[in-house]
Design a protein around this motif. Structure first.
Motif, PDB file in Angstrom:
ATOM      1  N   ARG A 244     -35.254 -44.291 -94.719  1.00  0.00           N
ATOM      2  CA  ARG A 244     -34.105 -44.370 -95.626  1.00  0.00           C
ATOM      3  C   ARG A 244     -34.189 -45.608 -96.503  1.00  0.00           C
ATOM      4  O   ARG A 244     -33.878 -45.566 -97.697  1.00  0.00           O
ATOM      5  CB  ARG A 244     -32.812 -44.360 -94.818  1.00  0.00           C
ATOM      6  CG  ARG A 244     -31.571 -44.189 -95.664  1.00  0.00           C
ATOM      7  CD  ARG A 244     -30.416 -43.608 -94.866  1.00  0.00           C
ATOM      8  NE  ARG A 244     -30.070 -44.402 -93.699  1.00  0.00           N
ATOM      9  CZ  ARG A 244     -30.219 -43.989 -92.436  1.00  0.00           C
ATOM     10  NH1 ARG A 244     -30.729 -42.782 -92.187  1.00  0.00           N
ATOM     11  NH2 ARG A 244     -29.868 -44.748 -91.426  1.00  0.00           N
ATOM     12  N   ARG A 245     -34.619 -46.732 -95.950  1.00  0.00           N
ATOM     13  CA  ARG A 245     -34.783 -47.940 -96.775  1.00  0.00           C
ATOM     14  C   ARG A 245     -35.872 -47.736 -97.828  1.00  0.00           C
ATOM     15  O   ARG A 245     -35.745 -48.217 -98.966  1.00  0.00           O
ATOM     16  CB  ARG A 245     -35.147 -49.136 -95.894  1.00  0.00           C
ATOM     17  CG  ARG A 245     -33.994 -49.613 -95.042  1.00  0.00           C
ATOM     18  CD  ARG A 245     -34.315 -50.956 -94.407  1.00  0.00           C
ATOM     19  NE  ARG A 245     -33.371 -51.194 -93.331  1.00  0.00           N
ATOM     20  CZ  ARG A 245     -33.686 -51.189 -92.036  1.00  0.00           C
ATOM     21  NH1 ARG A 245     -34.937 -50.983 -91.667  1.00  0.00           N
ATOM     22  NH2 ARG A 245     -32.766 -51.398 -91.122  1.00  0.00           N
ATOM     23  N   ILE A 246     -36.936 -47.038 -97.467  1.00  0.00           N
ATOM     24  CA  ILE A 246     -38.002 -46.766 -98.434  1.00  0.00           C
ATOM     25  C   ILE A 246     -37.465 -45.924 -99.584  1.00  0.00           C
ATOM     26  O   ILE A 246     -37.767 -46.173-100.763  1.00  0.00           O
ATOM     27  CB  ILE A 246     -39.183 -46.062 -97.733  1.00  0.00           C
ATOM     28  CG1 ILE A 246     -39.871 -47.030 -96.760  1.00  0.00           C
ATOM     29  CG2 ILE A 246     -40.187 -45.537 -98.751  1.00  0.00           C
ATOM     30  CD1 ILE A 246     -40.907 -46.375 -95.874  1.00  0.00           C
ATOM     31  N   SER A 309     -45.265 -59.138 -92.224  1.00  0.00           N
ATOM     32  CA  SER A 309     -45.045 -57.700 -92.060  1.00  0.00           C
ATOM     33  C   SER A 309     -44.952 -57.049 -93.438  1.00  0.00           C
ATOM     34  O   SER A 309     -44.672 -57.719 -94.440  1.00  0.00           O
ATOM     35  CB  SER A 309     -43.752 -57.418 -91.282  1.00  0.00           C
ATOM     36  OG  SER A 309     -42.615 -57.742 -92.068  1.00  0.00           O
ATOM     37  N   GLY A 310     -45.167 -55.728 -93.463  1.00  0.00           N
ATOM     38  CA  GLY A 310     -45.000 -54.996 -94.705  1.00  0.00           C
ATOM     39  C   GLY A 310     -43.571 -55.022 -95.201  1.00  0.00           C
ATOM     40  O   GLY A 310     -43.318 -55.054 -96.409  1.00  0.00           O
ATOM     41  N   GLU A 311     -42.612 -55.023 -94.270  1.00  0.00           N
ATOM     42  CA  GLU A 311     -41.195 -55.034 -94.658  1.00  0.00           C
ATOM     43  C   GLU A 311     -40.827 -56.301 -95.410  1.00  0.00           C
ATOM     44  O   GLU A 311     -40.141 -56.248 -96.447  1.00  0.00           O
ATOM     45  CB  GLU A 311     -40.316 -54.897 -93.407  1.00  0.00           C
ATOM     46  CG  GLU A 311     -40.353 -53.524 -92.770  1.00  0.00           C
ATOM     47  CD  GLU A 311     -41.561 -53.337 -91.857  1.00  0.00           C
ATOM     48  OE1 GLU A 311     -42.433 -54.237 -91.826  1.00  0.00           O
ATOM     49  OE2 GLU A 311     -41.624 -52.288 -91.191  1.00  0.00           O
ATOM     50  N   ARG A 312     -41.267 -57.445 -94.918  1.00  0.00           N
ATOM     51  CA  ARG A 312     -40.962 -58.704 -95.613  1.00  0.00           C
ATOM     52  C   ARG A 312     -41.681 -58.761 -96.968  1.00  0.00           C
ATOM     53  O   ARG A 312     -41.153 -59.311 -97.934  1.00  0.00           O
ATOM     54  CB  ARG A 312     -41.364 -59.892 -94.746  1.00  0.00           C
ATOM     55  CG  ARG A 312     -40.511 -60.027 -93.484  1.00  0.00           C
ATOM     56  CD  ARG A 312     -40.739 -61.380 -92.809  1.00  0.00           C
ATOM     57  NE  ARG A 312     -40.030 -61.446 -91.546  1.00  0.00           N
ATOM     58  CZ  ARG A 312     -40.569 -61.213 -90.349  1.00  0.00           C
ATOM     59  NH1 ARG A 312     -41.854 -60.885 -90.278  1.00  0.00           N
ATOM     60  NH2 ARG A 312     -39.856 -61.280 -89.249  1.00  0.00           N
ATOM     61  N   ALA A 313     -42.883 -58.194 -97.019  1.00  0.00           N
ATOM     62  CA  ALA A 313     -43.605 -58.157 -98.290  1.00  0.00           C
ATOM     63  C   ALA A 313     -42.851 -57.321 -99.323  1.00  0.00           C
ATOM     64  O   ALA A 313     -42.782 -57.688-100.502  1.00  0.00           O
ATOM     65  CB  ALA A 313     -45.015 -57.583 -98.076  1.00  0.00           C
ATOM     66  N   VAL A 314     -42.258 -56.208 -98.899  1.00  0.00           N
ATOM     67  CA  VAL A 314     -41.459 -55.385 -99.815  1.00  0.00           C
ATOM     68  C   VAL A 314     -40.257 -56.171-100.328  1.00  0.00           C
ATOM     69  O   VAL A 314     -39.939 -56.147-101.522  1.00  0.00           O
ATOM     70  CB  VAL A 314     -41.001 -54.085 -99.113  1.00  0.00           C
ATOM     71  CG1 VAL A 314     -40.015 -53.325 -99.991  1.00  0.00           C
ATOM     72  CG2 VAL A 314     -42.205 -53.200 -98.795  1.00  0.00           C
ATOM     73  N   GLY A 419     -32.051 -53.388-103.790  1.00  0.00           N
ATOM     74  CA  GLY A 419     -33.176 -52.833-103.054  1.00  0.00           C
ATOM     75  C   GLY A 419     -33.922 -53.880-102.249  1.00  0.00           C
ATOM     76  O   GLY A 419     -34.370 -53.620-101.126  1.00  0.00           O
ATOM     77  N   ALA A 420     -34.070 -55.065-102.800  1.00  0.00           N
ATOM     78  CA  ALA A 420     -34.743 -56.146-102.067  1.00  0.00           C
ATOM     79  C   ALA A 420     -33.927 -56.569-100.845  1.00  0.00           C
ATOM     80  O   ALA A 420     -34.480 -56.807 -99.763  1.00  0.00           O
ATOM     81  CB  ALA A 420     -34.967 -57.337-102.998  1.00  0.00           C
ATOM     82  N   LEU A 421     -32.607 -56.649-101.009  1.00  0.00           N
ATOM     83  CA  LEU A 421     -31.753 -57.110 -99.914  1.00  0.00           C
ATOM     84  C   LEU A 421     -31.716 -56.137 -98.742  1.00  0.00           C
ATOM     85  O   LEU A 421     -31.362 -56.530 -97.622  1.00  0.00           O
ATOM     86  CB  LEU A 421     -30.334 -57.356-100.437  1.00  0.00           C
ATOM     87  CG  LEU A 421     -30.199 -58.529-101.417  1.00  0.00           C
ATOM     88  CD1 LEU A 421     -28.772 -58.632-101.948  1.00  0.00           C
ATOM     89  CD2 LEU A 421     -30.615 -59.841-100.756  1.00  0.00           C
ATOM     90  N   LEU A 422     -32.079 -54.859 -98.998  1.00  0.00           N
ATOM     91  CA  LEU A 422     -32.146 -53.893 -97.892  1.00  0.00           C
ATOM     92  C   LEU A 422     -33.112 -54.342 -96.797  1.00  0.00           C
ATOM     93  O   LEU A 422     -32.943 -53.994 -95.624  1.00  0.00           O
ATOM     94  CB  LEU A 422     -32.626 -52.539 -98.420  1.00  0.00           C
ATOM     95  CG  LEU A 422     -31.645 -51.699 -99.234  1.00  0.00           C
ATOM     96  CD1 LEU A 422     -32.388 -50.512 -99.836  1.00  0.00           C
ATOM     97  CD2 LEU A 422     -30.507 -51.225 -98.349  1.00  0.00           C
ATOM     98  N   TRP A 423     -34.157 -55.096 -97.182  1.00  0.00           N
ATOM     99  CA  TRP A 423     -35.219 -55.471 -96.234  1.00  0.00           C
ATOM    100  C   TRP A 423     -35.015 -56.869 -95.664  1.00  0.00           C
ATOM    101  O   TRP A 423     -35.889 -57.369 -94.941  1.00  0.00           O
ATOM    102  CB  TRP A 423     -36.578 -55.396 -96.936  1.00  0.00           C
ATOM    103  CG  TRP A 423     -36.886 -54.031 -97.440  1.00  0.00           C
ATOM    104  CD1 TRP A 423     -36.612 -53.530 -98.676  1.00  0.00           C
ATOM    105  CD2 TRP A 423     -37.512 -52.972 -96.715  1.00  0.00           C
ATOM    106  NE1 TRP A 423     -37.027 -52.229 -98.775  1.00  0.00           N
ATOM    107  CE2 TRP A 423     -37.589 -51.859 -97.582  1.00  0.00           C
ATOM    108  CE3 TRP A 423     -38.016 -52.853 -95.422  1.00  0.00           C
ATOM    109  CZ2 TRP A 423     -38.146 -50.645 -97.195  1.00  0.00           C
ATOM    110  CZ3 TRP A 423     -38.576 -51.643 -95.037  1.00  0.00           C
ATOM    111  CH2 TRP A 423     -38.643 -50.563 -95.912  1.00  0.00           C
TER     112      TRP A 423
END
Length: 445
Positions: A244-246, A309-314, A419-423
């Motif tokens: 969902r975040r993606i 992590s990939g999440e922090r990179a996003v 969108g950035a704040l989601l991660w």
């Protein structure tokens, strides 16, 4: 697989080539398209409407066509996408009536929907068949994303230069206009060249993207299998918080891209004073933007390692894009040299961040779905992008630009920041066995 077995390196090379060939024709259309619509006599609201036709058509067809790829196979669906883009480019290059231009944008939207998952799903399936489900994917995804950006950059540069060169020649543009009774304008020529490249793309896909034979699917199997596959993709998007975040991040990117596509060409033409020279400036900007996107894609794997992590990179990547878009808005009212340089830097930052976010997002996505629903999951992601692009594009088309020149840039920057704040604060995501099993159980027809 039909024919010799494909090792991961060969699969990656063919995937990268297919991406470059698919996006080069669309790159050729980027610089002249909005200005071509203007030359055909369309108002800004009508231009926004045509872009919405593209986005809404793509959105309406994303899930059915993703399911079609999972049922019928990647290669056939990808070849049809190229054929639809071929027809669309010819209509857009030669069409003079609004309904013809609308049909061209609808066909391009259909081609976009068909293309959103098959090539990447083919690559992931091929690598998994050779090296297992834990095979490293991010490098191949990053190289394909970089090749896409490079093709868009080269196409945009050529697409902006061709009309300008015709205008610089001894009455070449006027002679072309007279010879075709106004059917072919200098701004039409890049789209016609793009149509020729689409032919090469279709032939390459049919020859190079081999895949395992699938059971023969009649109309009943297709009609029965596609809805079931679509339902599985929707369930995954609704039940998996990471997916969902993606999807929400893809929507944020779609809003940002709609902002850039709608506002930058007019801003470039305003700085130069003429549509053809504006197309050249916009082509140079867009080329630089796609180079930045390619660089961001190239940096995605080391950025994910450095970020932990990939999440922090996003999160970091989307945050950088949001900063770039807000910088464009902050400098919109000025033509002073310093502000123009800052605006160009903001433009590049938007694409650098989006390019860096994409491979990490898709690496996460592919670890949460299995082959049976992979193209559908990619289509759900593209659906989110296209819907957001259409809706935000319509909003921007009707926002006032005279008294508040920064206002149309604000919504895109706001959605990217959201969108950035989601991660924020999210660690590395592990794939729960239940999620993997659910993906594997998604019907394939």
């Amino acid at each position: 697989m039909t024919g010799p077995h494909l090792d991961p390196r060969t699969a990656r090379r063919r995937f990268v080539t297919a991406c470059a060939l698919f996006w080069l024709p669309l790159g050729l259309s980027i610089a002249p398209l909005i200005l071509l619509f203007t030359e055909r006599g369309l108002a800004p609201a009508a231009v926004a409407g045509l872009l919405a036709v593209h986005s809404l058509t793509a959105a309406a067809l994303e899930l059915p066509t993703g399911g079609l790829s999972d049922v019928l196979g990647r290669r056939a669906v990808l070849a049809v996408a190229g054929a639809l883009n071929l027809a669309a480019l010819i209509l857009l290059a030669l069409g003079t009536a609004p309904w013809l231009l609308g049909l061209g944008m609808a066909l391009m939207g259909a081609g976009r929907a068909l293309s959103s998952g098959p090539a990447e799903a083919w690559y992931v399936d091929t690598v998994h068949a050779d090296s297992g489900p834990d095979a490293e994917l991010r490098t191949g995804l990053a190289r394909a994303s970089a090749a896409t950006s490079a093709a868009l950059a080269a196409g945009t540069l050529l697409g902006g230069a061709l009309p300008w060169l015709l205008g610089r020649g001894p009455d070449l543009g006027a002679r072309l206009d007279r010879a075709t009774s106004g059917l072919v304008l200098p701004l039409s020529t890049p789209l016609l060249w793009g149509a020729a490249v689409e032919v090469a793309f279709v032939l390459y896909v049919l020859a190079a993207l081999r895949e395992p034979p699938r059971p023969a699917a009649g109309l009943r199997q297709v009609l029965g299998g596609v809805p079931a596959t679509v339902a599985g993709g929707l369930r995954l998007g609704g039940s998996d918080v990471i997916v969902r975040r993606i999807l929400l991040s893809a929507a944020a990117a779609g809003g940002a891209l709609a902002t850039m596509e709608l506002l930058t060409p007019g801003r470039a033409a305003g700085l130069t004073g003429a549509p053809e020279s504006g197309a050249v400036l916009f082509a140079a900007l867009a080329c630089a933007g796609f180079v930045c996107s390619a660089l961001g894609s190239h940096l995605a794997p080391p950025l994910a390692r450095r970020a932990g992590s990939g999440e922090r990179a996003v999160m970091l990547s989307l945050g950088a894009s949001a900063a770039g878009l807000l910088l464009l808005g902050a400098t919109a009212a000025s033509t002073d040299a310093v502000h123009v340089v800052l605006a160009a830097a903001g433009y590049g930052l938007v694409y650098l961040g989006l390019g860096a976010a994409g491979p990490s997002e898709n690496d996460i996505l592919h670890r949460r779905v299995a082959s049976a629903g992979r193209a559908t999951a990619l289509s759900v992601q593209s659906l989110a992008l296209q819907l957001a692009a259409a809706l935000l594009g319509l909003v921007i088309g009707f926002l006032p630009r005279g008294p508040l020149p920064w206002l149309p840039w604000l919504p895109g920057g706001a959605v990217l920041l959201a969108g950035a704040l989601l991660w924020r604060g999210r660690g590395a995501a592990r794939v729960p066995p239940a999620v993997a099993d659910a993906g594997a159980a998604t019907p394939a027809g």
